[in-house]
Design an enzyme around this catalytic site. Structure first.
Site, PDB file in Angstrom:
ATOM      1  NE  ARG A  20     -27.775  14.593  11.481  1.00  0.00           N
ATOM      2  CZ  ARG A  20     -27.817  15.218  10.303  1.00  0.00           C
ATOM      3  NH1 ARG A  20     -26.699  15.614   9.719  1.00  0.00           N
ATOM      4  NH2 ARG A  20     -28.959  15.447   9.708  1.00  0.00           N
ATOM      5  CB  ALA A  25     -13.248   9.897  19.504  1.00  0.00           C
ATOM      6  CD  GLU A  31      -8.726  -1.296   7.195  1.00  0.00           C
ATOM      7  OE1 GLU A  31      -9.486  -1.124   6.244  1.00  0.00           O
ATOM      8  OE2 GLU A  31      -7.490  -1.439   7.063  1.00  0.00           O
ATOM      9  CB  THR A  47       2.835   0.831   5.962  1.00  0.00           C
ATOM     10  OG1 THR A  47       1.465   0.611   6.372  1.00  0.00           O
ATOM     11  CG2 THR A  47       3.731   0.459   7.113  1.00  0.00           C
ATOM     12  NE  ARG A  89      -2.723   3.153   0.407  1.00  0.00           N
ATOM     13  CZ  ARG A  89      -3.224   1.980   0.005  1.00  0.00           C
ATOM     14  NH1 ARG A  89      -3.812   1.186   0.873  1.00  0.00           N
ATOM     15  NH2 ARG A  89      -3.119   1.609  -1.237  1.00  0.00           N
ATOM     16  NE  ARG A 131      -2.456  -4.705   5.885  1.00  0.00           N
ATOM     17  CZ  ARG A 131      -2.793  -4.951   4.621  1.00  0.00           C
ATOM     18  NH1 ARG A 131      -3.568  -5.965   4.340  1.00  0.00           N
ATOM     19  NH2 ARG A 131      -2.355  -4.204   3.640  1.00  0.00           N
ATOM     20  N   GLY A 158       0.839  -1.204   0.000  1.00  0.00           N
ATOM     21  CA  GLY A 158       0.000   0.000   0.000  1.00  0.00           C
ATOM     22  C   GLY A 158       0.868   1.246   0.000  1.00  0.00           C
ATOM     23  CG  ASP A 189       3.762  -6.934   7.242  1.00  0.00           C
ATOM     24  OD1 ASP A 189       3.281  -6.365   6.240  1.00  0.00           O
ATOM     25  OD2 ASP A 189       3.064  -7.539   8.064  1.00  0.00           O
ATOM     26  CG  ASP A 199      -1.700   0.054   7.912  1.00  0.00           C
ATOM     27  OD1 ASP A 199      -2.496   0.957   7.621  1.00  0.00           O
ATOM     28  OD2 ASP A 199      -1.620  -1.016   7.275  1.00  0.00           O
ATOM     29  NE  ARG A 247      14.480  15.908  -2.554  1.00  0.00           N
ATOM     30  CZ  ARG A 247      15.073  16.343  -1.451  1.00  0.00           C
ATOM     31  NH1 ARG A 247      15.073  15.609  -0.361  1.00  0.00           N
ATOM     32  NH2 ARG A 247      15.683  17.523  -1.456  1.00  0.00           N
ATOM     33  NE  ARG A 275      -2.031  -4.502  -1.003  1.00  0.00           N
ATOM     34  CZ  ARG A 275      -1.668  -3.747   0.032  1.00  0.00           C
ATOM     35  NH1 ARG A 275      -0.573  -4.049   0.689  1.00  0.00           N
ATOM     36  NH2 ARG A 275      -2.378  -2.704   0.406  1.00  0.00           N
ATOM     37  CG  ASP A 307       1.128  -2.531  10.012  1.00  0.00           C
ATOM     38  OD1 ASP A 307       2.100  -1.912   9.541  1.00  0.00           O
ATOM     39  OD2 ASP A 307       0.464  -3.340   9.340  1.00  0.00           O
TER      40      ASP A 307
HETATM   41  O1  F6P Z   1      -1.472  -1.232   4.637  1.00  0.00           O
HETATM   42  C1  F6P Z   1      -2.037  -0.042   4.227  1.00  0.00           C
HETATM   43  C2  F6P Z   1      -3.514  -0.207   3.972  1.00  0.00           C
HETATM   44  O2  F6P Z   1      -4.032   1.037   3.549  1.00  0.00           O
HETATM   45  C3  F6P Z   1      -4.332  -0.743   5.139  1.00  0.00           C
HETATM   46  O3  F6P Z   1      -4.626   0.225   6.104  1.00  0.00           O
HETATM   47  C4  F6P Z   1      -5.538  -1.285   4.436  1.00  0.00           C
HETATM   48  O4  F6P Z   1      -6.173  -2.303   5.164  1.00  0.00           O
HETATM   49  C5  F6P Z   1      -4.959  -1.826   3.150  1.00  0.00           C
HETATM   50  O5  F6P Z   1      -3.733  -1.142   2.932  1.00  0.00           O
HETATM   51  C6  F6P Z   1      -5.837  -1.618   1.932  1.00  0.00           C
HETATM   52  O6  F6P Z   1      -5.235  -2.236   0.852  1.00  0.00           O
HETATM   53  P1  F6P Z   1      -5.634  -1.947  -0.666  1.00  0.00           P
HETATM   54  O7  F6P Z   1      -5.139  -0.597  -1.029  1.00  0.00           O
HETATM   55  O8  F6P Z   1      -4.948  -3.029  -1.411  1.00  0.00           O
HETATM   56  O9  F6P Z   1      -7.133  -1.996  -0.716  1.00  0.00           O
END
Ligand code: F6P
Length: 361
Positions: A165, A189, A225, A128, A264, A174, A14, A106, A130, A24, A75, A132
């Site tokens: 609301r 929040a 998500e 990334t 993103r 992810r 991603g 990863d 994330d 760069r 990917r 993560d």
């Molecule tokens: O790893 C980055 C990410 O944006 C995650 O947050 C998300 O679950 C996933 O990639 C979405 O992947 P794609 O762009 O392949 O739908």
């Protein structure tokens, strides 16, 4: 004098804001050391399909401000096969590429270690949104994504306030809740739901009701998500929408939004440009020192490196995904170090989540 004449740089998985800044930095640092650079197009598929361009100083001008990746990303499943790897190695040989710097998450690092094992030294640089990757405190793209989420939630909050609301906001990440935890706190929040911490739904609904009874008009709930539940047919579904329905059912008008890929894109923040630059430069330095099979990480503010296998294993350890024999390659000291990293990550999440629970009312 470097043993490398030419390296390749690629971005994979991603995309993340700051990947361009990394490309760069890698390019300019390598060129400044007399090493030529090839930009591999479309991640590992560019190696498999022999798609690359030479990069000069000017090729990476003006990309530091740009989101996405000028080298494009993918990917690539074929790269994971023996045939795909053979094609990738042949491409490297054909172009005289002595080493690869791979920017991504990863999956990208797994590719980098496979390349090293097949004779092309590789180094991974994080990229990334994330955050993560257990081995590193920070991944390039995270700050920009957090700020994009925050910017969006602030706008939702305005309209929530006007109409009394609630808005449930689902954010990417992810299986990792870092994006929702940080942005949930920063956006004020009323509830945050992330995969790593058990969510007390009854308490959250009660808190939301109480807040409204005390005069709170606009409310934001942030959900990762990666939090899922099952529908009446046993099918896995996102929990975020289910929660939005439940808040509606307690009499509070609730809207739902999935931010998805919006998060993103965009011009990288200073944090991402700077970290990408430092990590990119470090990757080239490591290669010039004759090192490979490493991932560049941030540890307590310092840019360091870590063995990729160690990084991938500690990641699986933290995520409860260790496979049989994973730890056999490591001694007791290494395993202790891995456990300490996992504990650091757990504590960070737990402490912040607990704090959020006290102030996000
Ligand atoms: O790893 C980055 C990410 O944006 C995650 O947050 C998300 O679950 C996933 O990639 C979405 O992947 P794609 O762009 O392949 O739908």
């Amino acid at each position: 004098m470097s043993k490398f004449k030419r390296i390749g740089v690629l971005t994979s998985g991603g995309d993340a804001p700051g990947m361009n800044a990394a490309v760069r930095a890698i390019t300019r640092k390598a060129l400044s050391e007399g090493v030529e650079v090839m930009g591999v197009i479309g991640g590992y598929s560019g190696l498999v399909n022999d798609n690359m361009i030479p990069l000069e100083t000017g090729s990476v001008s003006n990309i530091i401000t740009q989101g996405g990746t000028m080298l494009y990303s993918d990917r690539c499943l074929e790269f994971k096969t023996e045939e795909g790897m053979a094609k990738a190695i042949a491409t490297c040989k054909r172009h005289g590429i002595d080493a690869i710097v791979a920017v991504g998450g990863d999956g990208t690092f797994r590719g980098a270690t496979d390349l090293t094992l097949h004779g092309i030294p590789a180094i991974g640089v994080t990229g990334t949104i994330d955050n993560d990757i257990t081995a590193t405190d920070y991944t390039v793209g995270f700050d920009t994504a957090m700020n994009t989420i925050l910017y969006t939630i602030d706008r939702l909050r305005d309209t929530c306030e006007s109409h009394a609301r609630c808005n449930v906001v689902e954010v990417m990440g992810r299986d990792c809740g870092q994006l929702s935890l940080m942005t949930g706190i920063a956006s004020g929040a009323v509830a945050i739901c992330m995969p790593e911490v058990e969510f007390d739904e009854a308490k959250a609904l009660e808190d939301i009701k109480t807040a409204q009874a005390h005069g709170k008009r606009g409310m934001i709930v942030v959900v990762s998500e990666g939090v899922t539940t099952t529908d009446e047919n046993g099918k896995k579904i996102p929990y975020s929408e289910v929660l939005a329905k439940k808040i509606n059912e307690i009499g509070i008008e609730t809207k739902f939004v999935r931010l998805a890929h919006i998060v993103r894109g965009g011009s990288p923040t200073l944090r991402d440009r700077l970290t990408a630059t430092k990590m990119g430069v470090k990757a080239v330095e490591l290669l010039l020192e004759g090192k490979s099979n490493l991932v560049v990480i941030e540890n307590d503010g310092r840019i360091e490196s870590m063995d990729i296998l160690f990084a991938l294993t500690v990641d699986r350890m933290y995520k409860g995904k260790l496979k049989d024999g994973d730890l056999d390659k490591f001694g007791p000291e290494d395993i202790k170090a891995m456990e300490a990293i996992c504990e650091k990550r757990r504590l960070e999440n737990e402490e912040l989540y607990e704090m959020a629970g006290k102030i996000c009312k």
